[in-house]
Write an enzyme that holds these catalytic residues in place. Structure first.
Site, PDB file in Angstrom:
ATOM      1  N   ASN A   9      65.165  -9.610  35.713  1.00  0.00           N
ATOM      2  CA  ASN A   9      65.737  -8.614  36.622  1.00  0.00           C
ATOM      3  C   ASN A   9      65.877  -7.330  35.816  1.00  0.00           C
ATOM      4  O   ASN A   9      66.781  -7.205  34.990  1.00  0.00           O
ATOM      5  CB  ASN A   9      67.111  -9.099  37.131  1.00  0.00           C
ATOM      6  CG  ASN A   9      67.813  -8.028  37.950  1.00  0.00           C
ATOM      7  OD1 ASN A   9      67.221  -7.009  38.288  1.00  0.00           O
ATOM      8  ND2 ASN A   9      69.079  -8.264  38.255  1.00  0.00           N
ATOM      9  N   LYS A  11      66.783  -4.510  36.749  1.00  0.00           N
ATOM     10  CA  LYS A  11      67.857  -3.625  37.234  1.00  0.00           C
ATOM     11  C   LYS A  11      67.313  -2.198  37.321  1.00  0.00           C
ATOM     12  O   LYS A  11      66.132  -2.020  37.602  1.00  0.00           O
ATOM     13  CB  LYS A  11      69.106  -3.767  36.354  1.00  0.00           C
ATOM     14  CG  LYS A  11      69.533  -5.242  36.231  1.00  0.00           C
ATOM     15  CD  LYS A  11      70.906  -5.449  35.673  1.00  0.00           C
ATOM     16  CE  LYS A  11      71.211  -6.945  35.614  1.00  0.00           C
ATOM     17  NZ  LYS A  11      72.566  -7.260  35.181  1.00  0.00           N
ATOM     18  N   HIS A  95      73.116  -9.921  44.484  1.00  0.00           N
ATOM     19  CA  HIS A  95      73.484  -9.772  43.071  1.00  0.00           C
ATOM     20  C   HIS A  95      74.917  -9.234  43.002  1.00  0.00           C
ATOM     21  O   HIS A  95      75.321  -8.422  43.828  1.00  0.00           O
ATOM     22  CB  HIS A  95      72.510  -8.821  42.362  1.00  0.00           C
ATOM     23  CG  HIS A  95      72.668  -8.872  40.871  1.00  0.00           C
ATOM     24  ND1 HIS A  95      73.674  -8.204  40.222  1.00  0.00           N
ATOM     25  CD2 HIS A  95      71.971  -9.544  39.916  1.00  0.00           C
ATOM     26  CE1 HIS A  95      73.592  -8.464  38.917  1.00  0.00           C
ATOM     27  NE2 HIS A  95      72.566  -9.274  38.714  1.00  0.00           N
ATOM     28  N   GLU A  97      76.222  -7.081  41.249  1.00  0.00           N
ATOM     29  CA  GLU A  97      76.319  -5.609  41.174  1.00  0.00           C
ATOM     30  C   GLU A  97      76.234  -4.988  42.564  1.00  0.00           C
ATOM     31  O   GLU A  97      76.811  -3.936  42.816  1.00  0.00           O
ATOM     32  CB  GLU A  97      75.230  -5.074  40.223  1.00  0.00           C
ATOM     33  CG  GLU A  97      75.579  -5.394  38.769  1.00  0.00           C
ATOM     34  CD  GLU A  97      74.382  -5.575  37.846  1.00  0.00           C
ATOM     35  OE1 GLU A  97      73.264  -5.172  38.212  1.00  0.00           O
ATOM     36  OE2 GLU A  97      74.581  -6.142  36.746  1.00  0.00           O
ATOM     37  N   GLU A 166      75.359 -16.774  38.649  1.00  0.00           N
ATOM     38  CA  GLU A 166      75.593 -15.716  37.666  1.00  0.00           C
ATOM     39  C   GLU A 166      77.093 -15.410  37.602  1.00  0.00           C
ATOM     40  O   GLU A 166      77.606 -14.625  38.409  1.00  0.00           O
ATOM     41  CB  GLU A 166      74.852 -14.440  38.071  1.00  0.00           C
ATOM     42  CG  GLU A 166      73.344 -14.593  38.111  1.00  0.00           C
ATOM     43  CD  GLU A 166      72.643 -13.261  37.838  1.00  0.00           C
ATOM     44  OE1 GLU A 166      71.758 -13.263  36.974  1.00  0.00           O
ATOM     45  OE2 GLU A 166      72.987 -12.246  38.459  1.00  0.00           O
ATOM     46  N   GLY A 172      75.771  -8.991  31.309  1.00  0.00           N
ATOM     47  CA  GLY A 172      75.720  -7.784  30.492  1.00  0.00           C
ATOM     48  C   GLY A 172      76.827  -7.687  29.459  1.00  0.00           C
ATOM     49  O   GLY A 172      77.042  -6.647  28.856  1.00  0.00           O
ATOM     50  N   SER A 210      73.778 -12.982  30.402  1.00  0.00           N
ATOM     51  CA  SER A 210      73.600 -12.929  28.942  1.00  0.00           C
ATOM     52  C   SER A 210      72.752 -14.080  28.403  1.00  0.00           C
ATOM     53  O   SER A 210      72.973 -14.559  27.294  1.00  0.00           O
ATOM     54  CB  SER A 210      74.953 -12.877  28.225  1.00  0.00           C
ATOM     55  OG  SER A 210      75.664 -11.703  28.592  1.00  0.00           O
TER      56      SER A 210
HETATM   57  P1  13P Z   1      72.156  -9.913  31.632  1.00  0.00           P
HETATM   58  O1  13P Z   1      71.108 -10.905  31.233  1.00  0.00           O
HETATM   59  O2  13P Z   1      71.884  -8.526  31.123  1.00  0.00           O
HETATM   60  O3  13P Z   1      73.540 -10.399  31.314  1.00  0.00           O
HETATM   61  O4  13P Z   1      72.069  -9.788  33.222  1.00  0.00           O
HETATM   62  C1  13P Z   1      72.066 -10.935  33.987  1.00  0.00           C
HETATM   63  C2  13P Z   1      71.773 -10.554  35.381  1.00  0.00           C
HETATM   64  O5  13P Z   1      72.571  -9.930  36.052  1.00  0.00           O
HETATM   65  C3  13P Z   1      70.470 -10.933  35.942  1.00  0.00           C
HETATM   66  O6  13P Z   1      70.422 -10.713  37.299  1.00  0.00           O
END
Ligand code: 13P
Length: 251
Positions: A9, A11, A95, A97, A166, A172, A210
Site C-alpha cells: 500500500n 499510500k 483503511h 486512515e 491492521e 506506521g 509495521s
Molecule cells: P506500515 O507498514 O507503514 O505500518 O503501514 C501499514 C498499512 O497501513 C498498510 O495498509
C-alpha cells in the site's frame, strides 16, 4: 489457503519516475518461481502507469479507495467501473486512515466493498482496533463489528473478499503486533468468515502494521495469517522483496 498474498500500500507516495524505478526493482528482483502472490496499490492517478508497466508480469495492481456511488455527479470520486477499466485486481476499502481522517463508517465501507465486487474488483477490507480499544479489551468486538457490516452487505459474495487486520496502533509506528497477538485476532476473523460462508478457506486474511523484512517470517508462519498489507516497507524494492521472499519460505 493457497499461496500467501503480499500487497504493497503505497499510500500518498510516488512520482512517475520513482514508481518506474520501484517497479523495475521489484520485477528484476522477483525470483522466477516465487510462490507468493504479489500486488501493489497506488494512488489513482498512477493506475494507468501500473497497468502499462505491470501488464503481463506476475505483479497485480490495485487502488487504495473507491467511491460508494456507481457513477455521476460526484466530483473527485473514482468509481469501481473505472478501476476495472484500468484492470485493477484489488481495491483497499476501509483503511483506518480513511475511517479516521475521512470519517468513513462501517456502512460506507461495506457499500464500497459491494461496488467493487459488482465490478469484479476484489476489495481488501481493512479492520483494526485503536490502542484505547485494545487496552479496554474491545479488540475482538471492534474488528467483528467492522467485518460484520461488510458480510451483511455483500452476503454470499463474502467468499470473494480479502480481509486485512491492521491494528491502528501498529500502523506506521514501528510497533508490530506480536505473531501471537495477530494470530489471535486472525482466528476470530476466520471463525466469523466461516460462519458466513462455506467457502471461507478462499478468503485471505492479511496482517498489516509495521510489517518489515525482519518480522515478516514470524508473522506469516502463523496458521491464520495468509499474507501482508505493507505500507512503509513497500516503498523500497529490497524491503518489499524480502517480505515476498519470507512469504514464499513459509508456504
Ligand atoms: P506500515 O507498514 O507503514 O505500518 O503501514 C501499514 C498499512 O497501513 C498498510 O495498509
Amino acid at each position: 489457503m493457497g499461496n500467501k498474498l503480499i500487497v504493497g500500500n503505497w499510500k500518498m507516495n510516488g512520482t512517475l519516475a520513482d514508481n518506474a524505478t520501484l517497479l523495475a526493482g521489484l520485477l528484476n528482483g522477483l525470483a522466477a518461481d516465487h510462490p507468493a502472490r504479489v500486488a501493489v496499490c497506488a494512488p489513482a492517478v498512477y493506475l494507468q502507469q501500473l497497468q502499462s508497466l505491470l501488464q503481463g508480469t506476475p505483479v497485480a495492481w490495485g487502488a487504495q479507495d473507491v467511491s460508494s456511488h456507481e457513477r455521476g455527479a460526484y466530483t473527485g470520486e473514482v468509481s469501481a467501473a473505472m478501476l476495472r477499466d484500468l484492470a485493477c485486481r484489488y481495491v483497499i476499502v476501509g483503511h483506518s486512515e480513511r475511517r479516521q481522517y475521512h470519517g468513513e463508517s462501517d456502512e460506507l465501507v461495506a457499500t464500497k466493498a459491494q461496488r467493487a465486487l459488482a465490478c469484479g474488483v476484489t476489495p481488501i477490507v481493512c479492520v483494526g482496533e485503536t490502542l484505547a480499544q485494545r487496552e479496554a479489551g474491545q479488540t475482538d468486538m471492534v474488528v467483528k463489528r467492522q467485518l460484520a457490516s461488510v458480510i451483511h452487505t455483500v452476503g454470499h459474495c463474502t467468499s470473494e473478499l480479502v480481509v486485512a487486520y491492521e491494528p491502528v496502533w501498529a500502523i506506521g509506528t514501528g510497533q508490530t503486533a506480536t505473531p501471537e497477538m495477530a494470530q489471535a485476532v486472525h482466528a476470530v476473523l476466520r471463525a466469523q468468515i466461516a460462519a458466513a460462508t462455506s467457502n471461507s478457506a478462499r478468503v485471505a486474511i492479511l496482517y498489516g502494521g509495521s510489517m518489515n523484512a525482519a518480522n515478516a517470517a514470524a508473522l506469516l508462519a502463523q496458521p491464520d495469517i495468509d499474507g501482508g498489507l505493507i505500507g512503509g516497507a513497500s516503498l523500497k524494492a529490497p524491503d518489499f522483496l524480502s517480505i515476498v521472499g519470507a512469504a514464499g519460505a513459509v508456504h
